[in-house]
Design a protein around this motif. Structure first.
Motif, PDB file in Angstrom:
ATOM      1  N   VAL A 107       0.859  -1.180   0.000  1.00 35.25           N
ATOM      2  CA  VAL A 107       0.000   0.000   0.000  1.00 35.25           C
ATOM      3  C   VAL A 107       0.895   1.230   0.000  1.00 35.25           C
ATOM      4  CG1 VAL A 107      -0.215   0.091   2.524  1.00 35.25           C
ATOM      5  CG2 VAL A 107      -2.014   1.077   1.109  1.00 35.25           C
ATOM      6  N   THR A 108       0.462   2.286  -0.679  1.00 35.21           N
ATOM      7  CA  THR A 108       1.265   3.506  -0.762  1.00 35.21           C
ATOM      8  C   THR A 108       0.378   4.689  -1.118  1.00 35.21           C
ATOM      9  OG1 THR A 108       3.203   4.514  -1.829  1.00 35.21           O
ATOM     10  CG2 THR A 108       1.806   3.161  -3.224  1.00 35.21           C
ATOM     11  N   SER A 109       0.882   5.870  -0.856  1.00 39.09           N
ATOM     12  CA  SER A 109       0.197   7.087  -1.294  1.00 39.09           C
ATOM     13  C   SER A 109       0.774   7.588  -2.622  1.00 39.09           C
ATOM     14  CB  SER A 109       0.308   8.181  -0.233  1.00 39.09           C
ATOM     15  OG  SER A 109       1.667   8.509  -0.030  1.00 39.09           O
ATOM     16  N   ASP A 110       1.887   7.005  -3.067  1.00 36.00           N
ATOM     17  CA  ASP A 110       2.551   7.420  -4.304  1.00 36.00           C
ATOM     18  C   ASP A 110       2.959   6.173  -5.080  1.00 36.00           C
ATOM     19  OD1 ASP A 110       4.223   8.389  -6.315  1.00 36.00           O
ATOM     20  OD2 ASP A 110       5.237   9.819  -5.006  1.00 36.00           O
ATOM     21  N   LEU A 111       2.085   5.702  -5.937  1.00 34.68           N
ATOM     22  CA  LEU A 111       2.306   4.432  -6.636  1.00 34.68           C
ATOM     23  C   LEU A 111       3.534   4.465  -7.535  1.00 34.68           C
ATOM     24  CD1 LEU A 111       1.157   1.577  -7.062  1.00 34.68           C
ATOM     25  CD2 LEU A 111      -0.168   2.511  -8.974  1.00 34.68           C
ATOM     26  N   ILE A 112       3.727   5.521  -8.286  1.00 38.50           N
ATOM     27  CA  ILE A 112       4.874   5.586  -9.196  1.00 38.50           C
ATOM     28  C   ILE A 112       6.195   5.527  -8.418  1.00 38.50           C
ATOM     29  CG2 ILE A 112       6.109   7.066 -10.838  1.00 38.50           C
ATOM     30  CD1 ILE A 112       3.335   7.921 -11.898  1.00 38.50           C
ATOM     31  N   ARG A 113       6.304   6.314  -7.358  1.00 32.90           N
ATOM     32  CA  ARG A 113       7.536   6.300  -6.561  1.00 32.90           C
ATOM     33  C   ARG A 113       7.786   4.917  -5.964  1.00 32.90           C
ATOM     34  NH1 ARG A 113       8.184   5.853  -1.537  1.00 32.90           N
ATOM     35  NH2 ARG A 113       6.059   6.467  -1.045  1.00 32.90           N
ATOM     36  N   ARG A 114       6.740   4.320  -5.388  1.00 30.45           N
ATOM     37  CA  ARG A 114       6.918   3.044  -4.692  1.00 30.45           C
ATOM     38  C   ARG A 114       7.262   1.919  -5.659  1.00 30.45           C
ATOM     39  NH1 ARG A 114       9.295   0.486  -1.475  1.00 30.45           N
ATOM     40  NH2 ARG A 114       8.283  -0.972  -0.069  1.00 30.45           N
ATOM     41  N   VAL A 115       6.578   1.863  -6.788  1.00 33.65           N
ATOM     42  CA  VAL A 115       6.883   0.818  -7.771  1.00 33.65           C
ATOM     43  C   VAL A 115       8.298   1.014  -8.314  1.00 33.65           C
ATOM     44  CG1 VAL A 115       6.272  -0.144 -10.031  1.00 33.65           C
ATOM     45  CG2 VAL A 115       4.478   0.357  -8.357  1.00 33.65           C
ATOM     46  N   SER A 116       8.700   2.253  -8.521  1.00 29.17           N
ATOM     47  CA  SER A 116      10.059   2.536  -8.965  1.00 29.17           C
ATOM     48  C   SER A 116      11.079   2.005  -7.960  1.00 29.17           C
ATOM     49  CB  SER A 116      10.236   4.037  -9.165  1.00 29.17           C
ATOM     50  OG  SER A 116      11.565   4.337  -9.504  1.00 29.17           O
ATOM     51  N   GLU A 117      10.811   2.189  -6.677  1.00 29.13           N
ATOM     52  CA  GLU A 117      11.708   1.672  -5.630  1.00 29.13           C
ATOM     53  C   GLU A 117      11.818   0.149  -5.709  1.00 29.13           C
ATOM     54  OE1 GLU A 117      10.867   5.212  -2.355  1.00 29.13           O
ATOM     55  OE2 GLU A 117       9.949   3.244  -2.053  1.00 29.13           O
ATOM     56  N   HIS A 118      10.696  -0.530  -5.919  1.00 29.77           N
ATOM     57  CA  HIS A 118      10.735  -1.989  -6.072  1.00 29.77           C
ATOM     58  C   HIS A 118      11.536  -2.376  -7.307  1.00 29.77           C
ATOM     59  CE1 HIS A 118       7.955  -2.948  -2.861  1.00 29.77           C
ATOM     60  NE2 HIS A 118       6.976  -2.233  -3.397  1.00 29.77           N
ATOM     61  N   ARG A 119      11.269  -1.724  -8.417  1.00 30.24           N
ATOM     62  CA  ARG A 119      11.934  -2.063  -9.676  1.00 30.24           C
ATOM     63  C   ARG A 119      13.447  -1.865  -9.598  1.00 30.24           C
ATOM     64  NH1 ARG A 119       8.612  -2.321 -14.203  1.00 30.24           N
ATOM     65  NH2 ARG A 119      10.184  -1.416 -15.557  1.00 30.24           N
ATOM     66  N   GLU A 120      13.861  -0.806  -8.927  1.00 31.09           N
ATOM     67  CA  GLU A 120      15.291  -0.493  -8.815  1.00 31.09           C
ATOM     68  C   GLU A 120      15.983  -1.250  -7.685  1.00 31.09           C
ATOM     69  OE1 GLU A 120      16.868   1.385 -11.083  1.00 31.09           O
ATOM     70  OE2 GLU A 120      14.941   1.498 -12.106  1.00 31.09           O
ATOM     71  N   GLY A 121      15.213  -1.905  -6.826  1.00 31.00           N
ATOM     72  CA  GLY A 121      15.794  -2.638  -5.699  1.00 31.00           C
ATOM     73  C   GLY A 121      16.412  -1.720  -4.671  1.00 31.00           C
ATOM     74  N   ILE A 122      15.869  -0.516  -4.529  1.00 34.47           N
ATOM     75  CA  ILE A 122      16.429   0.493  -3.630  1.00 34.47           C
ATOM     76  C   ILE A 122      16.300   0.103  -2.162  1.00 34.47           C
ATOM     77  CG2 ILE A 122      16.099   2.869  -2.806  1.00 34.47           C
ATOM     78  CD1 ILE A 122      15.370   3.588  -5.732  1.00 34.47           C
ATOM     79  N   VAL A 123      15.140  -0.447  -1.802  1.00 35.33           N
ATOM     80  CA  VAL A 123      14.868  -0.762  -0.406  1.00 35.33           C
ATOM     81  C   VAL A 123      15.179  -2.232  -0.141  1.00 35.33           C
ATOM     82  CG1 VAL A 123      13.107  -0.782   1.394  1.00 35.33           C
ATOM     83  CG2 VAL A 123      13.061   0.999  -0.365  1.00 35.33           C
ATOM     84  N   PRO A 124      16.066  -2.510   0.825  1.00 38.43           N
ATOM     85  CA  PRO A 124      16.349  -3.910   1.148  1.00 38.43           C
ATOM     86  C   PRO A 124      15.086  -4.605   1.657  1.00 38.43           C
ATOM     87  CG  PRO A 124      17.829  -2.408   2.333  1.00 38.43           C
ATOM     88  CD  PRO A 124      16.784  -1.578   1.666  1.00 38.43           C
TER      89      PRO A 124
END
Length: 95
Positions: free
Chosen positions: A20-37
């Protein structure tokens, strides 16, 4: 504040992650880039395969909690009801 519930997958009917998120584009980008462990990075979960918009964040949070308690088959059916080919919806949300 609006909210989004989403499901990410590693591949067609692969490993799933519900969030769940308030900013779908930002959050999906984080998943795609593997930014968050964590889970999605560890299991290569990078494809946005389902999402829905809620007018209020609290209803999105409740929906996410409900979906997380579902059996896997129900989650697969939910994805396939919106996205039968399991296409990555990233291009759809970033148009």
């Amino acid at each position: 504040m609006s909210g989004y519930v989403y499901i990410m997958a590693s591949k067609l009917r692969g490993t799933l992650y519900t969030g769940v998120t308030s900013d779908l584009i930002r959050r999906v980008s984080e998943h795609r880039e593997g930014i968050v462990p964590g889970f999605t990075r560890d299991y290569g979960v990078k494809l946005l395969v389902w999402y829905e918009v809620h007018a209020e964040m609290r209803t999105a949070i409740q929906r996410e909690k409900n979906i997380k308690h579902w059996v896997r088959r129900w989650k697969l059916d939910l994805v396939e009801s919106m996205n039968p080919k399991w296409e990555d919806l990233w291009p759809v949300i970033t148009r």
